[in-house]
Motif scaffolding. Sequence first.
Motif, PDB file in Angstrom:
ATOM      1  N   PRO A  92      -3.483   3.497  -1.144  1.00  0.00           N
ATOM      2  CA  PRO A  92      -3.318   4.672  -2.114  1.00  0.00           C
ATOM      3  C   PRO A  92      -4.037   5.301  -0.817  1.00  0.00           C
ATOM      4  O   PRO A  92      -3.936   5.613  -0.216  1.00  0.00           O
ATOM      5  N   GLU A 132       3.107   3.656  -8.816  1.00  0.00           N
ATOM      6  CA  GLU A 132       3.119   1.966  -8.230  1.00  0.00           C
ATOM      7  C   GLU A 132       3.153   1.692  -9.705  1.00  0.00           C
ATOM      8  O   GLU A 132       3.598   0.484  -8.715  1.00  0.00           O
ATOM      9  N   TRP A 184       0.032   9.708  -8.569  1.00  0.00           N
ATOM     10  CA  TRP A 184       0.262   8.110  -7.832  1.00  0.00           C
ATOM     11  C   TRP A 184       0.205   6.694  -8.467  1.00  0.00           C
ATOM     12  O   TRP A 184       0.444   5.955  -8.462  1.00  0.00           O
ATOM     13  N   ALA A 227       2.699  -3.221  -1.013  1.00  0.00           N
ATOM     14  CA  ALA A 227       2.348  -2.003  -1.463  1.00  0.00           C
ATOM     15  C   ALA A 227       2.105  -0.790  -0.495  1.00  0.00           C
ATOM     16  O   ALA A 227       1.340  -1.322   0.452  1.00  0.00           O
ATOM     17  N   ARG A 255       4.724   6.886  -2.227  1.00  0.00           N
ATOM     18  CA  ARG A 255       4.329   5.222  -2.659  1.00  0.00           C
ATOM     19  C   ARG A 255       5.864   5.316  -2.592  1.00  0.00           C
ATOM     20  O   ARG A 255       6.573   3.524  -1.970  1.00  0.00           O
TER      21      ARG A 255
END
Length: 266
Positions: free
Chosen positions: A11, A174, A170, A8, A114
Amino acid sequence: MIDPTAAAATPPAIILVRPQLAVNIGTTARAMANFGLSDLRLVAPREGWPLPEALQDTAEAAASGAVGLLRAARVFPTTEAAVADLHRLYATTARERGQGKPVLTPAVAMAHDRHSLAPDLRTGVLFGPERTGLDNDDVALADAVITFPVDPAYGSLNLAQAVLLVAYEWFKAETEDAAPFGPVERSRPASRKAVVAFFEYLEGALTEAGYFRPEEKIPIMRRNLRHIFQRAVLTEQDVRSLRGAMVRLVEGRRQPGRRGNATDPE
């Protein structure tokens, strides 16, 4: 589609430059927590940090469940110090600054991060003081500008509102804009046998009541009625409920005051 096995992306950090109001710092923390952000950085807040007790209470009340995130905020003396570890930086502004930087909406900027930023690289978004916004020196530190597509007749956004829009975009990138929940299937689709049996009961009751006339239109009237229910994609529970309601109407009219019997559908 995002590869579910891929690491991932990290953030973004939210950097409030010289924030003026404790309540806005608190509501910013709440907006971040709503959408999975946790890295809150403060540059020279006007009231200092930690806040005086009364203002701290105000900020924590505004954080509404995100007090831990608020208390974990890091404080820096300058914008340069606050962004030193970041690899990509955006500056939010409501007006063009003449610096020749790319100008992006929150949706475009956050989706780009992202999908293109390696997990070990960090990004951040600068937000300026409530009254004046970022100065040109702060904007100069950024790689690109984020601006918000708002009604030009009233283009002013509250600080926490601006953070919320960035955090939302965001999180949307995601999660691939997936809804957090879907409709619950409470009953299986009804079998054709059950649906046809309901139609036959309904049509029999309507025939007895004199609904189908004139006689030459009976076939099309039956089809039209069936089409209405078929478009609803009836479930087993739907058929039970509809048939039960029809039985009550028919039998109740025949026997006023009747309480029902063991043959009535539930």
